[in-house]
Design an enzyme around this catalytic site. Structure first.
Site, PDB file in Angstrom:
ATOM      1  N   CYS A  92      18.746  25.050 -57.908  1.00  0.00           N
ATOM      2  CA  CYS A  92      20.272  25.022 -58.156  1.00  0.00           C
ATOM      3  C   CYS A  92      20.931  23.390 -58.754  1.00  0.00           C
ATOM      4  O   CYS A  92      20.239  22.500 -59.581  1.00  0.00           O
ATOM      5  CB  CYS A  92      21.708  25.567 -56.601  1.00  0.00           C
ATOM      6  SG  CYS A  92      23.201  25.868 -57.206  1.00  0.00           S
ATOM      7  N   ARG A 126      33.469  30.294 -61.839  1.00  0.00           N
ATOM      8  CA  ARG A 126      32.080  29.685 -60.681  1.00  0.00           C
ATOM      9  C   ARG A 126      30.735  31.283 -60.171  1.00  0.00           C
ATOM     10  O   ARG A 126      31.481  32.366 -60.379  1.00  0.00           O
ATOM     11  CB  ARG A 126      32.423  29.571 -59.056  1.00  0.00           C
ATOM     12  CG  ARG A 126      31.539  29.037 -57.954  1.00  0.00           C
ATOM     13  CD  ARG A 126      31.943  28.617 -57.032  1.00  0.00           C
ATOM     14  NE  ARG A 126      30.996  27.411 -56.488  1.00  0.00           N
ATOM     15  CZ  ARG A 126      30.706  25.885 -56.751  1.00  0.00           C
ATOM     16  NH1 ARG A 126      31.198  25.718 -57.783  1.00  0.00           N
ATOM     17  NH2 ARG A 126      29.381  25.953 -56.232  1.00  0.00           N
ATOM     18  N   HIS A 190      18.892  30.678 -54.474  1.00  0.00           N
ATOM     19  CA  HIS A 190      18.830  30.420 -53.247  1.00  0.00           C
ATOM     20  C   HIS A 190      18.382  31.497 -52.795  1.00  0.00           C
ATOM     21  O   HIS A 190      17.950  32.626 -53.140  1.00  0.00           O
ATOM     22  CB  HIS A 190      20.307  30.477 -52.492  1.00  0.00           C
ATOM     23  CG  HIS A 190      20.336  29.276 -52.878  1.00  0.00           C
ATOM     24  ND1 HIS A 190      20.343  27.939 -52.504  1.00  0.00           N
ATOM     25  CD2 HIS A 190      21.648  28.973 -54.453  1.00  0.00           C
ATOM     26  CE1 HIS A 190      20.945  26.555 -52.765  1.00  0.00           C
ATOM     27  NE2 HIS A 190      21.655  27.510 -53.905  1.00  0.00           N
TER      28      HIS A 190
HETATM   29  N1  GLN Z   1      26.591  21.716 -57.492  1.00  0.00           N
HETATM   30  C1  GLN Z   1      26.202  22.463 -58.339  1.00  0.00           C
HETATM   31  C2  GLN Z   1      27.270  23.458 -58.800  1.00  0.00           C
HETATM   32  O1  GLN Z   1      27.817  24.054 -58.025  1.00  0.00           O
HETATM   33  C3  GLN Z   1      24.813  23.179 -57.675  1.00  0.00           C
HETATM   34  C4  GLN Z   1      25.483  23.894 -56.676  1.00  0.00           C
HETATM   35  C5  GLN Z   1      24.446  24.167 -55.425  1.00  0.00           C
HETATM   36  O2  GLN Z   1      23.662  23.786 -55.484  1.00  0.00           O
HETATM   37  N2  GLN Z   1      24.618  25.952 -54.049  1.00  0.00           N
HETATM   38  O3  GLN Z   1      27.143  23.898 -60.032  1.00  0.00           O
END
Ligand code: GLN
Length: 241
Positions: A92, A126, A190
């Site tokens: 990520c 998102r 994840h």
């Molecule tokens: N900050 C990054 C995003 O929102 C990665 C988020 C994460 O590692 N869960 O895209």
């Protein structure tokens, strides 16, 4: 046998959603095969050693991600390790950081580590939810299951190959998920990724030891098998659509 050295990069900045589990799985799957293994945790004010076998980077919030990228660029140890043939696995925020650049929290473009030929922009909405994806057959890794939560949309350049094709979820945003280039591999998954996908852990171990690995006895796979079955069954209707 040579000791396998795992290097967990910046647990103080990059470790969301239990990404530390990835380290535990690599340790376990190496030990069960009689490979001696040691783990080094490198905090963000410490130098990254260049002599590791497998480097791991987890997910992170936007600001820690930017800070981690700056420090790793200035440090140079990770670049040296990758040049020397070290394996790098990033999740990520860690994955986005490996590209040429990525979108920071205030919309500004932040310089990445340039270890994968790709870049990530911030995108709405998102991407949050379960993800299922089929891995590039060249890598011999079974179907991936994971959980994604990110704002990035990632575009690969010609030197990076997509890790997988999505059946469910967003991943890179173009029907693919993750990327690899040489022994550098990144993913949005994840879960933690290697706990849900021991086949991916074994790929990293194969790369690091430069050898094929014996299968583990079935009783050593019972729990991970149950977790995989449960997660894949929970989304099977959605993935089939
Ligand atoms: N900050 C990054 C995003 O929102 C990665 C988020 C994460 O590692 N869960 O895209």
């Amino acid at each position: 046998m040579k000791t396998l050295r795992l290097v967990w990069i910046y647990p103080d900045l990059l470790s969301t959603y239990g990404d530390r589990g990835n380290v535990l799985i690599l340790e376990r799957r190496a030990r069960l095969r009689g490979i001696p293994v040691e783990t080094v945790e490198v905090k963000s004010d410490e130098k990254v050693p260049a002599d590791g076998s497998i480097y791991l980077m987890g997910g992170g919030e936007d600001l820690p991600q930017t800070l981690a990228a700056r420090r790793l660029l200035a440090d140079g140890g990770l670049h040296e390790a990758v040049r020397a043939g070290g394996v790098l696995f990033a999740v990520c925020a860690g994955y986005q950081m490996l590209g040429h650049d990525f979108g920071g929290s205030d919309g500004a473009t932040v310089q990445g580590l340039g270890l994968l030929d790709m870049r990530s922009a911030r995108a709405e909405p998102r991407s949050v939810g379960e993800i299922v994806a089929d891995v590039d057959p060249a890598l011999r890794v079974p179907r991936l299951t994971g959980f994604e939560n990110h704002q990035g949309q990632t575009q690969l350049g010609p030197r990076a190959r997509p890790l997988s094709r999505t059946l469910l979820g967003v991943g890179n945003g173009d029907g693919t998920e993750g990327a690899y280039q040489g022994k550098v591999l990144g993913t949005y998954l994840h879960g933690p990724a290697l706990v849900r996908n021991p086949g991916l852990a074994d790929l990293l171990l194969r790369w690091a030891t430069d050898s094929e690995l014996p299968a583990l006895p079935p009783e050593a796979e019972t729990l991970s098998g149950r977790l995989r079955d449960e997660r894949l069954a929970a989304v099977s209707t959605a993935a089939a659509q």
